[in-house]
Structure formats: structure tokens, C-alpha cells
Design a protein around this motif. Sequence first.
Motif, mmCIF file in Angstrom:
data_model
loop_
_atom_site.group_PDB
_atom_site.id
_atom_site.type_symbol
_atom_site.label_atom_id
_atom_site.label_comp_id
_atom_site.label_asym_id
_atom_site.label_seq_id
_atom_site.Cartn_x
_atom_site.Cartn_y
_atom_site.Cartn_z
ATOM 1 N N TYR A 162 81.823 162.254 -13.604
ATOM 2 C CA TYR A 162 81.136 162.580 -12.547
ATOM 3 C C TYR A 162 81.832 161.447 -11.465
ATOM 4 O O TYR A 162 81.768 161.932 -10.216
ATOM 5 N N ILE B 90 77.185 168.863 -3.627
ATOM 6 C CA ILE B 90 77.513 167.512 -3.132
ATOM 7 C C ILE B 90 78.389 168.625 -2.130
ATOM 8 O O ILE B 90 78.158 167.862 -1.006
ATOM 9 N N ALA C 227 83.121 163.434 -8.093
ATOM 10 C CA ALA C 227 82.849 164.282 -6.697
ATOM 11 C C ALA C 227 83.366 164.618 -5.436
ATOM 12 O O ALA C 227 83.451 165.819 -5.000
ATOM 13 N N TRP D 160 81.181 165.444 -17.945
ATOM 14 C CA TRP D 160 82.287 165.406 -16.479
ATOM 15 C C TRP D 160 83.032 163.985 -16.296
ATOM 16 O O TRP D 160 82.010 162.926 -16.292
ATOM 17 N N ALA E 24 75.519 171.140 -8.756
ATOM 18 C CA ALA E 24 77.212 170.355 -8.291
ATOM 19 C C ALA E 24 77.310 170.563 -7.721
ATOM 20 O O ALA E 24 77.724 169.602 -6.381
#
Length: 588
Positions: free
Chosen positions: A514, A473, A517, A512, A470
Motif C-alpha cells: 500500500y 489516489i 501508492a 498489496w 484505489a
Amino acid sequence: MIEYHGYHGGQVYLAEYLFTRLYQVGVRSVHGVPGDYNLTSLDFIEPAGLHWVGNANELNAGYAADGYGRINGISALVTAFGVGELSALNAIGGAFAERVPVVHVVGTPATHAQNSQSILHHSLGDGNFRVFARIYKDFTCAQANLTNPKTAPEEIDRVILQCLKQSRPVYIELPTDLVKAKVYSHRLNQSLKVLLIENCPNIEEDLIKELCQRIQNTRRPSFIVDGFTRQADMLEEMNKFIYITGYPTYVTPSGKGRVNESFPNFRGTYMGSVGKDVHVEWVNSCDLVIRFGPLDADTNTYGFTTLTNRKITIDINETSINMQGVLYDNLNTKILLQKLFAMVYHLGRSSLLEPYPKLGNPRRDRIQSLLPPMEDGLIEQKTFWTRISDFLKPNDVILTETGTPSSGGQDLILPPATTMINSAIWLSIGYTLAASVGVALAQRDLVAEKKRPEGRTIVFQGDGSFQMTAQSISDVFRNRLNLTIFLINNDGYTIERHIHGMTAGYNDVHPWNYLDAPHFFGAPEDYPVFTRRVVNWGELRDVMKEKQLIEGKGFNMVEVVMGQQDAPESLRGLVRLVCERDGEWEEY
């Protein structure tokens, strides 16, 4: 920027020579993480005309370098000795297995500290400074330790040439005290790419004639296109050859996207025992099968069921041909395909060809067979990939993560001039998200130099694999990249569930948020961001109409909710084949 033309025996810094060479072979962005053993060398990156990416960690940097290399033809990664290079080792292993050219530069301790076997940080504390290099020897096709300024330029050239020639990672150690060592610069006047071409052997005319004769005498032929056909020149010549012959043409999972799927003789992904019997019957009855760039891994051959009889098979690789068991090595297959194409084109299609059955063109057949879904119907794997194909456009680069995306992605209907990237043998979960950083960078670099038309970078990623990498990102936002992510949220590791433990807790992942983010990773205020969660077909249809998503600018993430146990039929079939072979099959 360093000017690298017109060196006439003068001297430059060693790091200057190294990064100038990387610029000359086409690298424009350098991935990596700073560390105290490479900091001084990083000062030479931007003056060489290169962009420092600055990844969040070394593993993601390695994956991103892999993605960059697949699009650009070569990439560069810089890490620190010990802890940095070992963190990137998994990514380098994948690049080696799947033949991606990555130049890995490792900043190492000063030569006097190494020679005196000092106990330094980031080492194992035993005074042994060769242990990590020995590990990397098995993960790279060439290595160089730049401890001698007199030979360092030649060593750099040798290693980079091998990276280009073998299309695999190489390993360069740059000690801190030699970063500013003066080296002669005259070698920079010689282009390594020109040298590579000049060193290519001539194609034997007898080999061309024999190949042409076999093609002219075949009655039931087929092409199978695989993943080790990444060279752009080979792809161009291969597609011309496929089109002019008109032979039924299949791809493997790794070869998806290598063939223009609008060709009338394109027949889709050959799945062996997992696919349709009509395709298996046809391939098994062929008297000639030409495979381009074969990768005979279990996951790429559906449990080895797509392998063809060696007696009727010709393998054309990037540097060799295996003609029915006889190996012709050290070849330039671009030149070979050019000559072969010219001869076949001149002679025309063989009059001996038997009419092959109408196996159907999967592009048209799948579209015509679909009925409109219920607006509130749950999104499922069976038709998602065909329906989402309408979103794809020429020049897109599409990445499909290991698991349901890589299997389901075989049902994507690709427009001409699209590129597909998936892992066919290494299968390190989380690779695709991080690799997309390198892909987006490579696209931007090539478009800027007018070497590639502008296209989108589109990732199909699972929720479990997203959690692996992740931090990529952050790299997207730092470099202000254009990236579109379809995050398949099926509540855990669905591929593992189908292998073993359908309801076991170890296949679960913590849920999560998501779509938060962009906030957590600090998306710039003036940088376009689009996020949306969809749970049914109606919502998915509506989101596909969003302008920013269609254009693919900035950061776009669509969270697509699917059933926890839902998987493409091809994935179920492959898992069953592999598990039955290993005596581990469980019926769910």
C-alpha cells in the motif's frame, strides 16, 4: 471566466448557461470523466470559473461528487451517455439514499440520431435512447432533457432548485448538438438561492407555541441527533438549542460529529441494545424525545433498538416536523429553530425537569480510564479510536469507511468544529476513499473564498475497501490535494468475517504494498509525500509526532496493522443483533 451579472435579454450558449448556473449556486469544482458525448460541453467549464477535476473513473467521480456536496452544499458530476452514467449509478444511489445534492450532467447523442433511433455506440443497440434516463428517474429527485433551447434555461433552473430544496441528486441530459444552441440569458439575473428562500413558507406560530409548550412541560427529555441535519444553518441553530436547554443529548452513527461534543450535556452515541443499559433505561423512561434528522435504517439504529415511542417523539427534519404522529410538511426548520430558541431562551429552563442521573461525559470518562499501552503491544480496536483522538483538531473533516472504521469511529473524541462523514444506509465499500477527494476539494474551494476555516481531510480506510477505489489516489495527485489516510490493514474484510465466514477464503484480499501508492500513481516530485507502516503502539506514538502528518499537507498515509479478527465491540454487537434477527448468527 464568464461574467454572469447584468444579462438583459441577450443570448448565451446552452452549456454556458448551465455551468454559469452551477457556479452561481456555489459549485467550484466539477467531477467527471470525458467521453465523446460530453467533450464539447467540457470546453465551457473553465470559462465559467469552474475547475475540472478529471477523475480516473466514473464511480470514483460520483463518490467524490458526493463528498464535495456534503461539505459544499451542492456538487456537479459530468459523465457520458450509457457506459459513463451507469458506471456512476452506484454513487448516485448512495447520494440519493443519504440525501446529498449532486447535479449529474450526462452528455447524450445528438437529437437527430436519437429521433431516428440510430444504432450508436454506448447504447444497447436497439435504438432506445430513453432506457438510461428511465433508470435514473428512480435515483434522482428531478430530471431534465435539454432538447428545446426555448425551455432549456427554465428546465435547468427547475432541476437545480429541486436539488437544493430536496438535498438529493438530479439528472440533466445535454445532447451534443445543443451544447452550442443559443438560449436567452435573462434568467441568470435571478439568484436560485434567493428564489429558494423566497419560496419557503412561513412557520405557523401555533406550531411554535405547541412545541414550546411541550418543551416547557417535559420532566424527562432527551435529544437524539441524526445524519439528516447536514444543512449548516440547521446545525448552528440546533446546537444553540441543545446547549440552552441542557437536555441529555445523544447522536446516532450517522449523526456523529453534528453536535459539539464539548457540551456538558453530550452523552455520546446512543447504541440501544448494543450500548450501556443506563442510557437505554434513561431514553426509554423519557416523556419527550426530540430527534433531529432521523434515519431509521437498521445499521443506524442498531437493529432498530434505538427507535423511540412514537407517542413521546418529535422528529425535526430539514423541511418537516413529525410531532407524535402528526406531520407538518414543507417547512423551513432553520426559521422554526430560530423562533423556538428565542422563546425557550426567554422562558428559561423548565422548573419541571427531574434531575437526570450522572451518565458521564464520554470525552472525559474515556480519556481518564485509559492506561498507557505497552510500547511493543499490538494495536487493537478496543482503544485505538480513543487514543487516536488526540491527533484530531478543530475544523478537520474525518471520514470513516464502512466496517471497522465506521463502528470504531463512534469512539473518536471529536474537538469542536469537526465534521464526521460516514455511510449509514448505502454502505458501499470503497466510498470513503473516493469521497475524500471531493471533501478535500470542497475544503480547498471554500477556504479560498474565505467561507470556511482551513482544516485537514482525514480518512480511516480498511485495506479491502482501499482496493475497491484505489484509483482515487491518482485524482489526489492530479489535483495536488491535502489528504491524510490511516489505512487499517487487518488482512481482508473483517466486517464480513464477523457476519459469516470468519476463516473463509472469500473474505480474504490479496495483500498489496500500500505504501508504494505514491510511486505507482505518480506523485509529483515537488509535492509532499509521507508514508509509514506501524505495527505496535510505540511506532504509532512516534509517527503521530511527525510534522507533515500533523500539518496534513500533501499526501500522508499511515498503514496501521491490526489483527484479522479484531473488531470494535459495537460492530460485534450490531452484527449479532442483525444476524440473530435473520436467523443467521454463528458464534466464533
